[in-house]
Design a protein around this motif. Structure first.
Motif, PDB file in Angstrom:
ATOM      1  N   PRO A   1       0.828  -1.205   0.000  1.00 40.58           N
ATOM      2  CA  PRO A   1       0.000   0.000   0.000  1.00 40.58           C
ATOM      3  C   PRO A   1       0.861   1.254   0.000  1.00 40.58           C
ATOM      4  CG  PRO A   1       0.019  -0.998   2.173  1.00 40.58           C
ATOM      5  CD  PRO A   1       0.820  -1.892   1.292  1.00 40.58           C
ATOM      6  N   THR A   2       0.212   2.376  -0.140  1.00 37.18           N
ATOM      7  CA  THR A   2       0.954   3.637  -0.201  1.00 37.18           C
ATOM      8  C   THR A   2       1.639   3.926   1.144  1.00 37.18           C
ATOM      9  OG1 THR A   2       0.777   5.967  -0.790  1.00 37.18           O
ATOM     10  CG2 THR A   2      -1.087   5.057   0.388  1.00 37.18           C
ATOM     11  N   ASN A   3       2.731   4.635   1.100  1.00 35.07           N
ATOM     12  CA  ASN A   3       3.491   5.012   2.291  1.00 35.07           C
ATOM     13  C   ASN A   3       4.007   3.794   3.077  1.00 35.07           C
ATOM     14  OD1 ASN A   3       4.495   7.298   3.436  1.00 35.07           O
ATOM     15  ND2 ASN A   3       2.919   7.438   5.028  1.00 35.07           N
TER      16      ASN A   3
ATOM     17  N   GLY B   1       7.081   2.367   2.122  1.00 32.39           N
ATOM     18  CA  GLY B   1       8.536   2.288   1.958  1.00 32.39           C
ATOM     19  C   GLY B   1       8.991   1.566   0.698  1.00 32.39           C
ATOM     20  N   LYS B   2       8.131   1.363  -0.263  1.00 34.95           N
ATOM     21  CA  LYS B   2       8.491   0.637  -1.506  1.00 34.95           C
ATOM     22  C   LYS B   2       9.532   1.438  -2.293  1.00 34.95           C
ATOM     23  CE  LYS B   2       4.295   0.875  -3.228  1.00 34.95           C
ATOM     24  NZ  LYS B   2       3.458   1.600  -2.265  1.00 34.95           N
ATOM     25  N   THR B   3       9.190   2.717  -2.543  1.00 37.47           N
ATOM     26  CA  THR B   3      10.085   3.534  -3.364  1.00 37.47           C
ATOM     27  C   THR B   3      11.410   3.759  -2.645  1.00 37.47           C
ATOM     28  OG1 THR B   3       8.057   4.643  -4.020  1.00 37.47           O
ATOM     29  CG2 THR B   3      10.080   5.605  -4.804  1.00 37.47           C
ATOM     30  N   TYR B   4      11.330   3.917  -1.349  1.00 32.70           N
ATOM     31  CA  TYR B   4      12.533   4.153  -0.552  1.00 32.70           C
ATOM     32  C   TYR B   4      13.535   3.026  -0.788  1.00 32.70           C
ATOM     33  CZ  TYR B   4      15.550   4.727   3.523  1.00 32.70           C
ATOM     34  OH  TYR B   4      16.635   4.875   4.353  1.00 32.70           O
ATOM     35  N   ASN B   5      13.057   1.774  -0.698  1.00 32.35           N
ATOM     36  CA  ASN B   5      13.941   0.617  -0.868  1.00 32.35           C
ATOM     37  C   ASN B   5      14.479   0.512  -2.290  1.00 32.35           C
ATOM     38  OD1 ASN B   5      14.218  -0.855   1.673  1.00 32.35           O
ATOM     39  ND2 ASN B   5      11.987  -0.910   1.590  1.00 32.35           N
TER      40      ASN B   5
HETATM   41  N1  LIG Z   1      13.520   2.460   5.840  1.00 33.14           N
HETATM   42  C1  LIG Z   1      13.188   3.755   5.815  1.00 33.14           C
HETATM   43  N2  LIG Z   1      13.988   4.643   6.450  1.00 33.14           N
HETATM   44  C2  LIG Z   1      13.661   5.926   6.468  1.00 33.14           C
HETATM   45  N3  LIG Z   1      12.602   6.463   5.851  1.00 33.14           N
HETATM   46  C3  LIG Z   1      11.781   5.638   5.186  1.00 33.14           C
HETATM   47  C4  LIG Z   1      12.045   4.227   5.134  1.00 33.14           C
HETATM   48  N4  LIG Z   1      11.069   3.657   4.426  1.00 33.14           N
HETATM   49  C5  LIG Z   1      10.263   4.636   4.025  1.00 33.14           C
HETATM   50  N5  LIG Z   1      10.661   5.805   4.488  1.00 33.14           N
HETATM   51  C6  LIG Z   1      10.013   7.076   4.235  1.00 33.14           C
HETATM   52  O1  LIG Z   1       8.646   6.888   4.268  1.00 33.14           O
HETATM   53  C7  LIG Z   1       8.006   7.706   3.327  1.00 33.14           C
HETATM   54  C8  LIG Z   1       7.143   6.846   2.412  1.00 33.14           C
HETATM   55  O2  LIG Z   1       7.960   5.931   1.806  1.00 33.14           O
HETATM   56  P1  LIG Z   1       7.836   5.612   0.262  1.00 33.14           P
HETATM   57  O3  LIG Z   1       7.640   6.874  -0.505  1.00 33.14           O
HETATM   58  O4  LIG Z   1       8.960   4.751  -0.102  1.00 33.14           O
HETATM   59  O5  LIG Z   1       6.501   4.822   0.328  1.00 33.14           O
HETATM   60  P2  LIG Z   1       5.713   4.205  -0.879  1.00 33.14           P
HETATM   61  O6  LIG Z   1       5.158   2.931  -0.434  1.00 33.14           O
HETATM   62  O7  LIG Z   1       6.574   4.191  -2.049  1.00 33.14           O
HETATM   63  O8  LIG Z   1       4.560   5.226  -1.048  1.00 33.14           O
HETATM   64  P3  LIG Z   1       3.837   5.631  -2.393  1.00 33.14           P
HETATM   65  O9  LIG Z   1       3.131   4.407  -2.842  1.00 33.14           O
HETATM   66  O10 LIG Z   1       2.941   6.744  -1.998  1.00 33.14           O
HETATM   67  O11 LIG Z   1       4.933   6.078  -3.321  1.00 33.14           O
HETATM   68  C9  LIG Z   1       9.072   8.422   2.565  1.00 33.14           C
HETATM   69  O12 LIG Z   1       9.189   9.722   2.995  1.00 33.14           O
HETATM   70  C10 LIG Z   1      10.320   7.644   2.880  1.00 33.14           C
HETATM   71  O13 LIG Z   1      11.448   8.465   2.917  1.00 33.14           O
END
Ligand SMILES: Nc1ncnc2c1ncn2[C@@H]1O[C@H](COP(=O)(O)OP(=O)(O)OP(=O)(O)O)[C@@H](O)[C@H]1O
Length: 525
Positions: free
Chosen positions: A386-388, A390-394
């Protein structure tokens, strides 16, 4: 008088000279073999008018001078007479040979024509030729073959002529004449090819009709069975009374007795109405049962009528003979198909153009759209969650470690954010969106909107964000293009879990490896 006679004499002489001059060059053509001396009494105008050209003279006069002389010389000597006899013999034999050749040519032409008719009417022959052309489609089950079929049908007549007239030509290792002989040996084609071919074709058409009829019958049987089943279910599902269907007669008696008893002893109106309801229900069921029975008998009758019609058909030839001939014909067709395929491509200049166009516009094989990307086996890593979460972060962590890479964003602001963050971290990255283009000297990475994905450069890591957007009605093409076309060893996809299956399918089609990483939403602290 003397003067007069002299003048007359001069006049005749002048006339003779004119006639001789006129006849001279054409004497041979007119059959005038005799000398044409102007002084000869035979050249008097009245004599000349009487000259008639006989057929023999005509024949000789039509011969060239040299031949004519040779002919005369041959007649003069015994040796010449002998040679003339031999000539006549040769001439006779030559004529006989020519007649035999003509007969053989006619036979071949007829056989070739009938063989081509078989090619025109038999779908297996068309499919065989398609395979020779490297078109792995089947007439009847695949679409888009009508253009190929018209090329094919258009070529048959000329190909048949070529087959008949070039008996010595080699087709698939055997001569054309041999192929035609093999065709003649498939059935009774050698006796009267046209008649036997006609019988065979009418048999083929009837067999085809029978197959279609049997299929229609099967369909009818199935639909009736389904209908009967539905009726049975309707009957069983009726919940008003739990009566045993097989003993509905007994139930009727029971109800009669109950009704009588009730009306006699208790006269309770409510119970009587109950029993009437039951009777009504039973009648309804009985009607349904009758309907089922009558439907079943009607169906049986119809089937037996159709079956008997099948038995009554008079076939133009025995079925086993038809099958045996067909098998042999298909073997001959297999010998002809490669040459025919080659002929079709040569005869129709547009054939290759059409094939190219068809291949380029074939949207049924997306994995073939980007051949450069198919050269390497890619690793597709799907970060699903789901959104937020940490997918994109990794995925970005992996991008940062790579020597070179590309980030593809759904929005220009997101692309700009990654551009700024990565540059701030010391990873030189360009920005490319519809609105702006920022080039960083010696940049190794690139951040762009997904529509501007670069497909002509090799990358170590590519991150495609919001991959579930590939199902979007308006922008989906950009994600599909990026997923299929990026040239990269490691592709990270970030998106919702709903896209897992479609991405897995695309990865399989492309021959790439697929890995799935699932994420959960971060909990509140
Ligand atoms: N392991 C981590 N350490 C530090 N910050 C993190 C980590 N994982 C995620 N975050 C932070 O959490 C926030 C959301 O993460 P991310 O954008 O990767 O989520 P997402 O699942 O890709 O969301 P979306 O689907 O909306 O793109 C970001 O600001 C990111 O920097």
């Amino acid at each position: 008088m003397m003067f007069h006679q002299h003048a007359k004499c001069l006049y005749f002489r002048a006339l003779e000279a004119r006639v001789a001059v006129r006849i001279g060059p054409h004497a041979r053509n007119l059959g005038v073999i005799a000398s044409t001396t102007p002084t000869s009494p035979h050249h008097h105008p009245s004599y000349c008018r009487r000259i008639k050209v006989t057929p023999t003279q005509q024949y000789f006069s039509s011969l060239p001078m040299q031949n004519f002389k040779d002919h005369e010389n041959q007649h003069d000597s015994d040796h010449g007479a002998q040679a003339s006899k031999q000539d006549r013999q040769q001439l006779h034999e030559g004529g006989f040979n020519r007649a035999a050749n003509r007969k053989e040519m006619t036979r071949r032409r007829i056989l070739a024509e009938e063989l081509m008719r078989f090619f025109a009417t038999n779908d297996d022959c068309f499919n065989m030729t398609l395979r020779e052309l490297n078109i792995n489609k089947t007439w009847g089950s695949d679409t888009g073959l009508s253009e190929y079929r018209s090329f094919y049908l258009d070529s048959l007549s000329s190909f048949g002529t070529m087959l008949a007239e070039n008996g010595d030509a080699e087709w698939s290792g055997i001569s054309a004449a041999n192929i035609l002989d093999q065709f003649a040996g498939c059935g009774e084609f050698s006796d009267n090819p046209q008649l036997y071919s006609k019988i065979y074709r009418s048999m083929a058409a009837m067999m085809q009709r029978e197959v279609e009829d049997r299929l229609a019958l099967e369909k009818l049987q199935k639909s009736h069975e389904q209908k009967l089943q539905e009726l049975r279910m309707e009957l069983l599902e009726s919940e008003s009374l739990a009566l045993d269907l097989t003993s509905e007669g007994a139930n009727f008696n029971e109800l009669d007795m109950i009704e009588e008893e009730l009306s006699r002893s208790l006269s309770q109106r409510a119970l009587i109405s109950e029993s009437r309801k039951a009777r009504k229900e039973i009648n309804k069921r009985r009607n349904t049962l009758d309907k089922i029975r009558s439907d079943a008998t009607k169906l049986k009758r119809l089937i037996s009528r159709i079956e008997s019609e099948f038995d009554e058909i008079e076939w133009p030839m025995p079925k086993h003979e038809f099958q045996a001939v067909t098998e042999k014909l298909l073997k001959v067709a297999a010998l002809v198909a490669p040459a025919l395929a080659e002929f079709v491509t040569h005869r129709h200049e547009d054939f290759d153009k059409y094939r190219k166009l068809e291949m380029q516009t074939d949207l049924t094989k997306p994995h073939e759209w980007y051949p450069r990307a198919r050269l390497d086996k890619r690793r597709i890593i799907f970060h699903a969650g789901p959104t937020n979460s940490g997918k994109t972060y990794n995925a970005l962590q992996r991008l940062k470690q790579a020597n070179n890479g590309m980030y593809l964003a759904p929005l220009r602001l997101l692309a700009a954010e990654i551009y700024e963050n990565l540059n701030a971290e010391g990873i030189y990255i360009d920005l490319l969106t519809g609105q702006e283009r920022r080039v960083v000297p010696f940049a190794t990475h690139r951040s762009s909107t997904v529509e501007l994905a670069c497909l002509d450069k090799d990358y170590d890591v590519v991150v495609i964000d919001e991959i579930q957007m590939l199902c979007d009605e308006f922008r989906g093409f950009a994600w599909t293009r990026a997923l299929l076309g990026v040239r990269c060893k490691e592709v990270h996809l970030c998106g919702g879990a709903e896209a897992i299956e479609i991405v897995k399918k695309i990865a399989n089609m492309c021959g790439d490896d697929f890995e799935l990483h699932r994420y959960e939403r971060f909990g509140y602290v």
